[in-house]
Design an enzyme around this catalytic site. Structure first.
Site, PDB file in Angstrom:
ATOM      1  N   TYR A  80      -7.331  51.292  47.373  1.00  0.00           N
ATOM      2  CA  TYR A  80      -6.548  52.532  47.460  1.00  0.00           C
ATOM      3  C   TYR A  80      -7.450  53.742  47.266  1.00  0.00           C
ATOM      4  CZ  TYR A  80      -6.631  52.733  42.312  1.00  0.00           C
ATOM      5  OH  TYR A  80      -7.025  52.802  41.005  1.00  0.00           O
ATOM      6  N   CYS A  81      -6.983  54.859  47.815  1.00  0.00           N
ATOM      7  CA  CYS A  81      -7.630  56.149  47.581  1.00  0.00           C
ATOM      8  C   CYS A  81      -6.526  57.207  47.622  1.00  0.00           C
ATOM      9  CB  CYS A  81      -8.722  56.419  48.618  1.00  0.00           C
ATOM     10  SG  CYS A  81      -8.099  56.497  50.306  1.00  0.00           S
ATOM     11  N   THR A  82      -6.877  58.473  47.620  1.00  0.00           N
ATOM     12  CA  THR A  82      -5.880  59.526  47.457  1.00  0.00           C
ATOM     13  C   THR A  82      -4.785  59.507  48.533  1.00  0.00           C
ATOM     14  OG1 THR A  82      -7.681  60.851  46.584  1.00  0.00           O
ATOM     15  CG2 THR A  82      -5.593  61.989  47.000  1.00  0.00           C
ATOM     16  N   ILE A 115      -2.408  56.852  47.193  1.00  0.00           N
ATOM     17  CA  ILE A 115      -1.723  57.115  45.922  1.00  0.00           C
ATOM     18  C   ILE A 115      -0.602  58.131  46.133  1.00  0.00           C
ATOM     19  CG2 ILE A 115      -2.020  57.897  43.541  1.00  0.00           C
ATOM     20  CD1 ILE A 115      -5.124  57.477  44.113  1.00  0.00           C
TER      21      ILE A 115
END
Ligand SMILES: [Zn+2]
Ligand SMILES: [Zn+2]
Length: 295
Positions: A175-177, A204
């Site tokens: 996951y990332c932003t 996220i």
């Protein structure tokens, strides 16, 4: 309700002449009083735009007028802060600097919806969740049980993947932003022989809007002047970091204002002011301090 919004978006799509588009886009944004940051490359577009309802809908409409951008997904948050005070449009080699020039986007991992991730947790599924962001991002917020690599730049991702090699046969979730880094991060992992990799659809941002106060812990770092989004309301899930000086729970960090130091550290607002935005007494008395307080 807050009246201002920030939209962030990206799309990997072939852009023939990013320079020409850059000029045209910047001019339009300036004429229409749009604020934010947009990156263009031959591989696509990424951006973040700040403004009131009118400005935001005008921008969305404008971008969607381009055939190649008509299906761009805008992830939206509301704010009472100023996220951007200028407009930048830049042409870059990549829309996110990864250095993964041999990684093929068609190898990107399947997307896991926020509901599916929630279910992974609730069912206590055996999976490894990996943060594809930098240490100063995961320091203030992360998914429960996530591996948080101590990297300062996404270009270090291959090093992270090497360290994860014992998990090649496991189910992996990255996951990332907002999802943009994971498109390549997950592709790279699969190319390295990881068998069952997923990436969170919309990152996220998408998860915390749908399921706050569940398995996301702390705040979310953003690369604009807001710095952090508080994602949870449950007291025990609000903060995972604490002030470097007084230990008070906070999600806030600054760069030390001694330019020779420039260290990133977590610091509450009170201590920030008391210590004059510096990490130590030595830095506070340095000759090479920033002229203006920032952050
Ligand atoms: Zn403090
Ligand atoms: Zn310092």
């Amino acid at each position: 309700m807050y009246k201002n919004k920030v939209i962030s978006f990206y799309k990997y799509v072939a852009i023939e002449n990013p320079e020409a588009l850059m000029k045209e886009h910047l001019e339009w944004c300036r004429e229409n009083g749009i604020l934010g940051k947009v990156y263009l490359a031959k591989e696509g577009i990424s951006g973040s735009i700040f403004g009131d309802e009118d400005a935001i809908s005008k921008y969305k409409e404008h971008l969607k007028n381009y055939k190649i951008f008509e299906d761009v997904w805008f992830k939206e948050t509301t704010t009472d802060q100023i996220a951007y005070s200028k407009m930048h449009v830049r042409v870059k080699e990549e829309i996110v600097n990864s250095g993964l020039s041999d990684t093929k986007l068609e190898h990107t991992a399947p997307k896991l919806t926020p509901e599916q991730l929630l279910k992974f947790y609730e069912d206590k599924k055996d999976f490894v969740i990996v943060d594809a962001r930098n240490w100063y991002e995961s320091k203030i917020g992360k998914f429960k049980n996530a591996i948080t690599p101590q990297i300062t730049h996404f270009r270090e991702w291959p090093k992270v993947v090497e360290l994860l090699s014992e998990h090649k046969d496991k189910t992996i979730v990255t996951y990332c932003t907002g999802g943009i880094r994971c498109e390549k991060a997950s592709a790279y992992m699969r190319e390295q022989g990881f068998k069952d990799v997923y990436q969170i659809d919309g990152g996220i941002l998408n998860y915390i809007q749908q399921f706050p106060d569940t398995f996301w812990e702390g705040g979310m770092f953003v690369f604009d002047d807001r710095k952090v989004l508080d994602s949870n309301t449950k007291e025990e899930l609000k903060y995972i970091a604490s002030c470097y000086f007084c230990n008070k729970p906070t999600s806030y960090h600054i760069n030390c204002h001694n330019q020779d130091c420039d260290k990133i550290f977590v610091c509450c607002h009170e201590c920030k002011i008391e210590k004059e935005y510096c990490c130590s007494e030595e830095c506070r008395t340095s000759e090479n301090k920033r002229k203006k307080y920032d952050g």
